[in-house]
Design an enzyme around this catalytic site. Structure first.
Site, PDB file in Angstrom:
ATOM      1  N   GLU A 153      99.408  10.722  21.466  1.00  0.00           N
ATOM      2  CA  GLU A 153      99.668   9.896  20.280  1.00  0.00           C
ATOM      3  C   GLU A 153      98.508   8.968  19.937  1.00  0.00           C
ATOM      4  O   GLU A 153      98.683   7.760  19.794  1.00  0.00           O
ATOM      5  CB  GLU A 153     100.968   9.113  20.460  1.00  0.00           C
ATOM      6  CG  GLU A 153     102.174  10.009  20.659  1.00  0.00           C
ATOM      7  CD  GLU A 153     103.470   9.251  20.900  1.00  0.00           C
ATOM      8  OE1 GLU A 153     103.462   8.003  20.857  1.00  0.00           O
ATOM      9  OE2 GLU A 153     104.495   9.905  21.152  1.00  0.00           O
ATOM     10  N   ASN A 165      98.423  15.704  22.607  1.00  0.00           N
ATOM     11  CA  ASN A 165      99.856  15.753  22.319  1.00  0.00           C
ATOM     12  C   ASN A 165     100.230  14.669  21.311  1.00  0.00           C
ATOM     13  O   ASN A 165      99.822  13.508  21.458  1.00  0.00           O
ATOM     14  CB  ASN A 165     100.633  15.535  23.629  1.00  0.00           C
ATOM     15  CG  ASN A 165     102.107  15.865  23.516  1.00  0.00           C
ATOM     16  OD1 ASN A 165     102.464  16.978  23.158  1.00  0.00           O
ATOM     17  ND2 ASN A 165     102.957  14.898  23.841  1.00  0.00           N
ATOM     18  N   HIS A 202     109.627  16.232  17.222  1.00  0.00           N
ATOM     19  CA  HIS A 202     110.829  15.413  17.089  1.00  0.00           C
ATOM     20  C   HIS A 202     111.262  15.520  15.621  1.00  0.00           C
ATOM     21  O   HIS A 202     110.745  14.815  14.760  1.00  0.00           O
ATOM     22  CB  HIS A 202     110.537  13.963  17.476  1.00  0.00           C
ATOM     23  CG  HIS A 202     110.141  13.798  18.905  1.00  0.00           C
ATOM     24  ND1 HIS A 202     110.963  14.146  19.951  1.00  0.00           N
ATOM     25  CD2 HIS A 202     109.001  13.330  19.464  1.00  0.00           C
ATOM     26  CE1 HIS A 202     110.362  13.892  21.103  1.00  0.00           C
ATOM     27  NE2 HIS A 202     109.164  13.399  20.832  1.00  0.00           N
ATOM     28  N   GLU A 244     108.071  18.541  23.008  1.00  0.00           N
ATOM     29  CA  GLU A 244     109.126  17.524  23.162  1.00  0.00           C
ATOM     30  C   GLU A 244     110.236  17.762  22.144  1.00  0.00           C
ATOM     31  O   GLU A 244     110.761  16.833  21.542  1.00  0.00           O
ATOM     32  CB  GLU A 244     108.542  16.118  22.985  1.00  0.00           C
ATOM     33  CG  GLU A 244     107.400  15.786  23.942  1.00  0.00           C
ATOM     34  CD  GLU A 244     106.900  14.357  23.799  1.00  0.00           C
ATOM     35  OE1 GLU A 244     107.616  13.513  23.203  1.00  0.00           O
ATOM     36  OE2 GLU A 244     105.774  14.077  24.273  1.00  0.00           O
ATOM     37  N   ASP A 284     113.290  18.112  19.860  1.00  0.00           N
ATOM     38  CA  ASP A 284     114.671  17.740  19.597  1.00  0.00           C
ATOM     39  C   ASP A 284     114.839  17.684  18.083  1.00  0.00           C
ATOM     40  O   ASP A 284     113.867  17.531  17.347  1.00  0.00           O
ATOM     41  CB  ASP A 284     115.100  16.429  20.274  1.00  0.00           C
ATOM     42  CG  ASP A 284     114.121  15.285  20.077  1.00  0.00           C
ATOM     43  OD1 ASP A 284     113.530  15.162  18.986  1.00  0.00           O
ATOM     44  OD2 ASP A 284     113.942  14.491  21.020  1.00  0.00           O
TER      45      ASP A 284
END
Length: 359
Positions: free
Chosen positions: A154, A195, A232, A263, A265
């Site tokens: 990030e 990432n 996400h 990651e 979701d």
């Protein structure tokens, strides 16, 4: 939460599990991140642990795992030059015991730093020493055990510019170069990743920033093997399959050998209903389809798999149910959709699937 009888009846009966069918479709893994038991703060009842553990450990369900928190700075270097690997070792041990691929996460991130680090008055020289020491010790401790490392996490703002983190304010983009250089020297066998979230759409300014970042490292001759798209996502406004494919091709065109959904979701505006679950399933299907169709996409990792352990409700009030298992361990419709998606794509990817199984 349980699905309504009518919705359950409409779902196909699925025999088999996620990693098994993902590999048949040619991926290296389908995995889930996890934390140590002591960090599972939102369990609805203690008896959920055995059920949770049984699902997580099943090698046909999940062939890969990532420590959600245990390898982050605040746990691994709680005091300057003092290292503690207890939290990360729990997940690493689980991976070893159950034959799972281990993605390690994350060496340099502006968040979840140890309090001492944020209180320090940094100079460029002391920052270089601190970054080098941290990566040398942490990556060195798990050398040979991490298939992948999220080296920098990030580093971009929403507009695609560099995040004004403590690392960037002191060293500028040099800290990115340094982090990847040290990680490559310490654990040359690991695949090294950048990432980030919000880098899954091809027209996004943040995606453009990620492309620029990776190109900068490549142009400098620095080893970077992959781009991790955190993914996400929102059920009611998610990237299409083609969005994901086009975005991954932007990264692979730079010469990285791998991309991955790291990651995943897909959050829903509460309360849950059949329509929202169908949109969520479409989002999961888009990710799976795109990953199979892009040969450099090695796998998909859920950011945990059990709704009570998700970060989403605390961060986004009024949203949740973002994973594949409800509180009572019934499955989201997206689970069945993923299985059927992998099944449908497997015959078209025979050579790739054979290679994945051999690996």
């Amino acid at each position: 939460m349980r699905l309504t009888v009518s919705l359950v009846a409409a779902l196909p009966l699925v025999a088999g599990q996620l990693d098994f069918y993902a590999k048949k479709a040619g991926l290296q893994y389908f995995g889930a991140a996890t934390d140590t038991p002591g960090q599972r703060e939102r369990a609805p009842f203690p008896a959920s642990y055995p059920k949770y553990d049984a699902i997580l450990k099943d090698p046909k369900e999940f062939g890969q795992t990532t420590p959600t928190n245990g390898m982050k700075f605040m746990f691994t270097e709680p005091e300057p030059g003092v290292f503690n690997y207890t939290e990360g070792e729990y997940v690493e041990g689980l991976a070893e015991d159950t034959g799972k691929i281990l993605r390690c996460h994350a060496l340099v991130w502006h968040n979840q730093l140890s309090p001492w680090f944020e209180k320090e008055t940094w100079t460029p020289e002391t920052m270089r020493v601190a970054i080098t020491r941290h990566i040398t010790n942490v990556a060195g401790h798990w050398k040979g055990r991490c298939a992948h490392w999220d080296v920098v996490n990030e580093a971009l703002e929403e507009d695609g510019t560099y995040r004004q983190s403590i690392f960037y304010k002191v060293l500028g983009e040099e800290y990115l170069k340094l982090a990847f250089q040290v990680a490559a020297a310490v654990d040359p066998g690991a695949k090294l990743y950048y990432n980030d979230y919000g880098i899954e759409r091809p027209a996004s300014v943040k995606t453009a920033g990620a492309v620029k970042l990776v190109k900068m490292l490549k142009d400098a001759g620095i080893k970077i093997d992959g781009v991790g798209m955190q993914a996400h996502l929102h059920a009611d406004n998610h990237p299409t399959t083609q969005d994901h494919i086009d975005t991954m091709k932007l990264y692979t065109a730079l010469g990285v050998s791998e991309v991955a959904f790291t990651e995943l979701d897909v959050r829903i505006k509460m309360p849950v209903d059949a329509e929202k679950l169908a949109m969520q399933a479409d989002s999961y299907k888009a990710v799976a389809t795109a990953c199979v169709k892009v040969k450099e996409c090695v796998g998909i990792t859920l950011w945990d798999f059990y709704d009570p352990f998700s970060w989403v409700p605390d961060t986004f009030p009024g949203q949740g149910a973002s994973l594949l298992w409800f509180d009572d361990f019934t499955k989201h419709p997206a689970y069945d959709v993923l299985i059927e998606t992998f099944k449908s794509l497997a015959p078209k990817c025979t050579k790739r699937a054979k290679k994945a199984f051999k690996a």
